[in-house]
Design an enzyme around this catalytic site. Structure first.
Site, PDB file in Angstrom:
ATOM      1  N   ASP A 201       0.824  -1.203   0.000  1.00  0.00           N
ATOM      2  CA  ASP A 201       0.000   0.000   0.000  1.00  0.00           C
ATOM      3  C   ASP A 201       0.863   1.261   0.000  1.00  0.00           C
ATOM      4  OD1 ASP A 201      -2.799   0.966   0.377  1.00  0.00           O
ATOM      5  OD2 ASP A 201      -1.993   1.838   2.214  1.00  0.00           O
ATOM      6  N   GLU A 243       1.616  -0.471  -5.019  1.00  0.00           N
ATOM      7  CA  GLU A 243       0.649   0.572  -5.355  1.00  0.00           C
ATOM      8  C   GLU A 243       1.428   1.881  -5.384  1.00  0.00           C
ATOM      9  OE1 GLU A 243      -3.186   3.086  -3.813  1.00  0.00           O
ATOM     10  OE2 GLU A 243      -1.608   2.456  -2.460  1.00  0.00           O
TER      11      GLU A 243
HETATM   12  C1  NOJ Z   1      -4.575   2.982  -0.692  1.00  0.00           C
HETATM   13  C2  NOJ Z   1      -5.718   2.063  -0.558  1.00  0.00           C
HETATM   14  O1  NOJ Z   1      -5.988   1.468  -1.811  1.00  0.00           O
HETATM   15  C3  NOJ Z   1      -6.871   2.857  -0.017  1.00  0.00           C
HETATM   16  O2  NOJ Z   1      -8.074   2.114  -0.035  1.00  0.00           O
HETATM   17  C4  NOJ Z   1      -6.531   3.330   1.372  1.00  0.00           C
HETATM   18  O3  NOJ Z   1      -7.533   4.190   1.861  1.00  0.00           O
HETATM   19  C5  NOJ Z   1      -5.201   4.076   1.383  1.00  0.00           C
HETATM   20  N1  NOJ Z   1      -4.168   3.450   0.612  1.00  0.00           N
HETATM   21  C6  NOJ Z   1      -4.692   4.234   2.794  1.00  0.00           C
HETATM   22  O4  NOJ Z   1      -4.209   2.999   3.260  1.00  0.00           O
END
Ligand code: NOJ
Ligand code: CA
Length: 563
Positions: A201, A243
């Site tokens: 993440d 990500e």
């Molecule tokens: C990215 C995630 O995909 C999202 O859903 C989340 O709110 C944020 N990171 C914070 O962890």
């Protein structure tokens, strides 16, 4: 062998356990329910499941606010259930990757509770503090409109703490060696329980410098190498899927020029341009995005997606481009989010038009990378715009016509099942679509099977073929003495496409259609002329179906002319 790398040429499926299937009847999906659904996923043909956060959490950001990295939230089951699940996947040849959310914790995490209790506490320096409100406090919010600041005052700590996301998600001080060691420990723990890697993440934020004095955060890319080293040492074939919604210029920093950092990244750049292409029937910016994201080490791969659990982020398009996507796919304010994106699910965005859905999926499956399907999209699930923010696209999976779509026996599901309108579960559900040979579900299953029979996409080099018509996107892949070609018509009108496949000699004369009977023969100048219906798509093998006999075993060697 490099072509053993499982993530280079698979089909991923992402789901959250809480909305998939509830076996114990409390209204919340659980690992026992998911385990019972593995045969469905096996039948669909997916090769890996990406599981969204399931660890103990106050659940204020759908689990992205973790309060214990080493457990399973009791609502979803136990660690025992989790291992039954990874084992069930292993038996069916399905890999599991799990979210690794270490940019921040929940404010309910014992580390933060300890950190805020005193400046001398053991975990104080695990977070990012300031005595005064930093000048940058009203900058860099990820959720503008909902989140007001990136620094919040904590009464107990008598200090300000940094949070890139919501104020209940304090950022970890990821430069602290103790925090870094803990991150490795978390990875080691889940690896030991049967997972094959992580969807990491918010990677750019994890590796950025953080602090009151940091006005321009700088990414510390070397951190990525240590994560990979550790992972590879513990389990050679495990991966990290990052990500990172970043500009193409920095892609290689994330992959590492020696292929020594992230194994995979989501291709956000292509994602946004893909939606623009579908909205405008102009493939040129998409072709440009494909070229811009071409450089990557041989062992790295893109994760290609259409929609995910967040909003469709259009922040990197130009203003004009963004306006065109909004107008076509999310015209109402209520469909938009954070001033930059659309929060709807794919099917309603495309007006429920089967031709457009197939086009979108065909593109996702044939652009360079590994496709990542969002649960429910395989049956064309809709959204519930009455739910706040991103929750509209996180409703329970629609399994059947049974009450609550067969998701739970409880009459109080954790999130309301869609039961009204054209996307209500009585119309859209797995059981119904299973019986219908022409359903979206069976189409998806067939396209996944075909995608798996075309390893050239995952492994090969691609060329965008010139057709002189912006509405047509034609891409050729070459790999180990074989070539395939994909042609898409983005327009709502039929188009005639004329092109030569660009291979020397007679190679490109015959195009064998992989999905239907209409093959193509080049004219005597080597040109193919195709009539593509509105939103039409074609998958071809170039040459003939003796391709497996021609395939060489090693890259760069022509099997017909061995050295
Ligand atoms: C990215 C995630 O995909 C999202 O859903 C989340 O709110 C944020 N990171 C914070 O962890
Ligand atoms: Ca349950």
């Amino acid at each position: 062998m490099i072509d053993d790398l499982w993530y280079k040429n698979g089909v991923f499926y992402c789901l959250s356990v809480g909305t998939y299937m509830d076996a114990n009847g409390d209204g919340i999906g659980d690992f026992k329910g998911l385990l019972r659904r593995l045969d469905y996923l096996h039948g669909l043909g997916v090769t890996a499941i990406w599981l969204m956060p399931f660890q103990p959490s106050p659940g204020k950001d759908d689990g992205y606010d973790i309060s214990d990295y080493y457990g399973v939230d009791p609502r979803y089951g136990t660690l025992g259930d989790f291992v039954e699940f990874t084992h069930g996947c292993q038996q069916r040849g399905i890999r599991v990757i799990v979210d690794l959310v270490v940019n921040h914790t929940s404010d309910a995490h014992p580390w933060f509770r300890d950190a805020r209790s005193s400046p001398d506490s053991q975990h104080r320096d695990w977070y990012v503090w300031a005595d005064k409100r930093p000048a940058s406090a009203s900058k860099g919010m990820v959720f503008p409109g909902v989140q007001k600041s990136t620094w919040t005052h904590d009464k107990e700590a008598k200090a300000w703490f940094f949070h890139r996301f919501y104020d209940f998600q304090p950022d970890l001080n990821t430069s602290n060696p103790y925090v870094q060691a803990e991150i490795l420990k978390i990875m080691g723990f889940w690896i030991q329980l049967g997972v094959s890697g992580f969807r990491m993440d918010a990677v750019p934020f994890v590796i950025s410098t953080k602090g009151a004095k940091v006005s321009t955060p700088v990414e510390q890319y070397d951190m990525l190498r240590s994560l990979r080293e550790f992972l590879q040492w513990r389990q050679g074939n495990a991966i990290i899927l990052a990500e990172a919604n970043v500009l193409p210029e920095t892609d290689m920093e994330y992959f590492g020029k020696d292929g020594d950092r992230m194994h995979m990244m989501f291709n956000f750049h292509v994602n946004q341009n893909l939606f623009y292409a579908m909205a405008s029937a102009d493939s040129r910016p998409l072709a440009k995005a494909l070229k811009a994201t071409r450089p990557r080490p041989a062992s790295a791969q893109w994760g290609l997606f259409l929609r995910n659990h967040d909003e469709l982020d259009l922040g990197r398009l130009t203003k004009v481009q963004r306006a065109i996507v909004f107008k076509n796919f999310g015209p109402d304010k209520n469909m938009q989010l954070y001033d930059r994106g659309i929060r709807r699910r794919l099917t309603p965005m495309l007006g429920g038009d089967r031709r457009r859905l197939e086009l979108a999926y065909s593109l996702m499956c044939t652009l360079p990378g590994t496709p990542v399907i969002r649960y429910g999209d395989e049956i064309g699930m809709g959204d519930n715009l009455d739910l706040p923010e991103r929750n509209c696209a996180r409703t329970p999976m629609q399994w059947s016509m049974e009450p609550q779509a067969g998701f739970t026996k409880s009459d109080k599901p954790c999130s309301p099942v869609i039961d009204k309108g054209p996307y209500g579960y009585e119309h859209i559900n797995v059981a119904k679509q299973r019986r219908d040979p022409n359903s979206m579900l069976n189409w998806t299953e067939r396209i996944i099977r075909m995608r798996k029979e075309v390893p050239e996409i995952g492994w090969g080099d691609f060329s965008v073929i010139a057709t002189r018509d912006p509405a047509i996107l034609a891409i050729r892949y070459d790999w180990r003495n074989n070539s395939v070609l994909f042609v898409h018509n983005l327009d709502e009108k039929p188009r005639e496409a004329s092109f030569s496949v660009g291979l020397a000699g007679d190679e490109g004369k015959h195009l064998i259609n992989l999905l239907s009977e209409d093959h193509s023969e080049a004219n005597n100048r080597g040109k193919h002329t195709l009539l593509l219906e509105a939103y039409g798509y074609r998958w071809y093998r170039i040459g003939g179906l003796d391709y497996l006999l021609k395939r060489s075993d090693i890259d760069g060697v022509n099997a017909n002319h061995p050295e």
